[in-house]
Design an enzyme around this catalytic site. Structure first.
Site, PDB file in Angstrom:
ATOM      1  N   GLU B 131       0.700  -1.175  -0.026  1.00  0.00           N
ATOM      2  CA  GLU B 131       0.660  -0.388  -0.190  1.00  0.00           C
ATOM      3  C   GLU B 131       0.756   1.282  -0.052  1.00  0.00           C
ATOM      4  OE1 GLU B 131      -2.759  -1.228  -0.778  1.00  0.00           O
ATOM      5  OE2 GLU B 131      -4.313  -0.162   0.540  1.00  0.00           O
ATOM      6  N   THR B 184      -6.279   8.571  -5.771  1.00  0.00           N
ATOM      7  CA  THR B 184      -6.751   8.520  -4.110  1.00  0.00           C
ATOM      8  C   THR B 184      -6.310   9.803  -3.572  1.00  0.00           C
ATOM      9  OG1 THR B 184      -6.337   6.448  -4.636  1.00  0.00           O
ATOM     10  CG2 THR B 184      -5.989   6.810  -2.337  1.00  0.00           C
TER      11      THR B 184
END
Lengths: 309, 309
Positions: B131, B184
């Site tokens: 991530e 994002t």
């Protein structure tokens, strides 16, 4: 039955991470209210024992009085005559939900006296009217747990949504009330109106952890979640020796320790009564080290709410 | 065994009220990773199917690659040679945890291939490294549920404290991915750094309600708690027809509906598969009314996490 006496429990609002949404009830202390039916219509406070003359005797300005009056109005029984005696068995303005306990005891008592026309959960709005008189806003995080027992979440006020958390966790609560005064309105006034997103996220994580910890039950998770990064850092300034008393609680085995309601009382949760008592003694000692006397109470979490005695 | 293929589920992070702390996994969609042991030491991405050439092929820059590399380093097996094939079976940059699913599938696969030297929960930090490469921060609200299955709370990052919520609630998830792009990092950038205390309290109430609703289970409470007053009002601006699609979901019987992760995908939860499918069709129709095509997925909440296939 023309007379009834009811006990309603003291409560710890906020419970570290759950500012304004979370509260629980304890077995001790609490308040008692005696109601006696009278021929003369209307609600009268005929005596208050244990308040040193500090609480209003006028029913419409007294938390128990206004709760009973609002209830009687709702069920169309303003014709009823009631003499009310309050037995205050806990310190006033202490952050232990004293006004809530009186209001709950009063409204629960009159509902029982009349053969329970309303289910217990429906009594909440009347007890909240007592809080409006006492604190300026009709909050539910003390009256909720005092009325329902156990741990309670006030999810929402509009509409009112109060949830009792089912838990098999066996927890003992230590309450220590240092003999100093903190005004509830002042305690609210010093709070900031804005919270950092970071602290909001941390607090939400602890709220989620505390509910999950209680419902599982998982005592380690309860302990890790009893952390308040928003309110305690501000309000604890109003309580001398707060940090020392809290550290003493944790050092003596408490799962967590924070301010009860808006203070100045502090609460700690422990897994057994011996630890809870040791924690209380250590906290009292911390206050005493700077010359502040205090009262300590140790009891289990109250599961029942009010009871007829 | 010198080869293994693993499926890891897509995930919905945030789940309305639980920004950065809450996520759940779904049975469909998800990603698959195939690992084959090779004589040549090191981790190589030999093929990526379904990404239209958009993902990095260099192992150290690929979410699955870096997760596997970090894991091998930790267990002192950098001598191992691994050929990795990614089968991307969900849209990229969709808010469905695509990078998390690949990282989880990769690290789960290598751990199984080596005879499970680490318990599954210990794989989390390696998947989080994936991530970090994909999103710039090692968040856990997608990899947590993808790895553990079910509903997960990230209570804290320091130390890392990820809690799986035990629930018997039977819930179906509708995911609708409109064919638009939301970055994002942009989605995070538009958020305000400060939250009003009032909204913080409302959100905490919903977080508590959602956990209690899941654990009881109480579907009405789940529904009442699936409300986000902090993030959704800001981020939904980036999704055309968000309000209409959400209303369509609620009108068709969904318990709740909000943004999945940082969007643009939306999720809805329903009590049965028929409702979940009807909700999906209605949401797609809302997007289509302004010319936006979309993909819809309906499945149960995933309880298992990754699986060998």
């Amino acid at each position: 039955m023309d007379s009834i006496r009811v006990f309603a429990p003291a409560t710890v609002a906020n419970v570290a991470c759950g500012f304004d949404i979370f509260g629980f009830a304890v077995d001790n202390p609490g308040d008692q209210v005696t109601l006696t039916i009278s021929d003369e219509p209307g609600v009268r406070i005929t005596d208050i024992i244990g308040d040193e003359g500090r609480l209003p005797r006028e029913a419409a300005r007294n938390t128990a009085g206004i709760a009973i009056q609002t209830y009687l109005k709702q069920i169309n029984r303003t014709d009823l005559g009631l003499d009310v005696v309050l037995h205050k068995q806990m310190p006033l303005g202490s952050g232990l939900g004293s006004s809530a306990a009186s209001a709950v005891a009063g409204v629960y008592a009159v509902n029982e006296l009349l053969g329970r026309p309303l289910p217990v959960i429906k009594l909440l709005p009347f007890a909240m009217e007592g809080e409006r008189i006492a604190c300026g806003s009709a909050h539910a995080d003390n009256v909720g747990p005092s009325l329902l027992g156990g741990f309670v979440v006030v999810r929402s006020y509009s509409p009112l949504d109060v949830i009792k958390i089912e838990t098999s966790a066996k927890l003992y609560c230590t309450l220590v009330h240092p003999d100093i005064e903190v005004n509830t309105k002042d305690a609210r006034f010093i709070l900031k109106n804005e919270v950092s997103l970071k602290n909001t996220i941390t607090q939400m994580g602890n709220v989620a952890g505390l509910i999950a910890g209680l419902m599982t039950p998982d005592y380690d998770l309860i302990s890790r979640s009893l952390v308040d990064v928003i309110i305690e850092p501000v309000r604890s300034i109003l309580i001398p020796e707060f940090n020392e008393a809290k550290q003493a609680a944790l050092d003596n085995g408490a799962l967590g320790c924070s301010i009860s309601g808006s203070g100045p009382s502090m609460f700690a949760l422990s897994r057994n009564v011996q630890t809870a008592e040791q924690v209380g003694a250590a906290m009292q000692q911390a206050f005493l080290s700077v010359g502040i006397t205090s009262e300590a109470y140790v009891s289990q979490i109250n599961r029942q709410g009010p009871k007829v005695i």
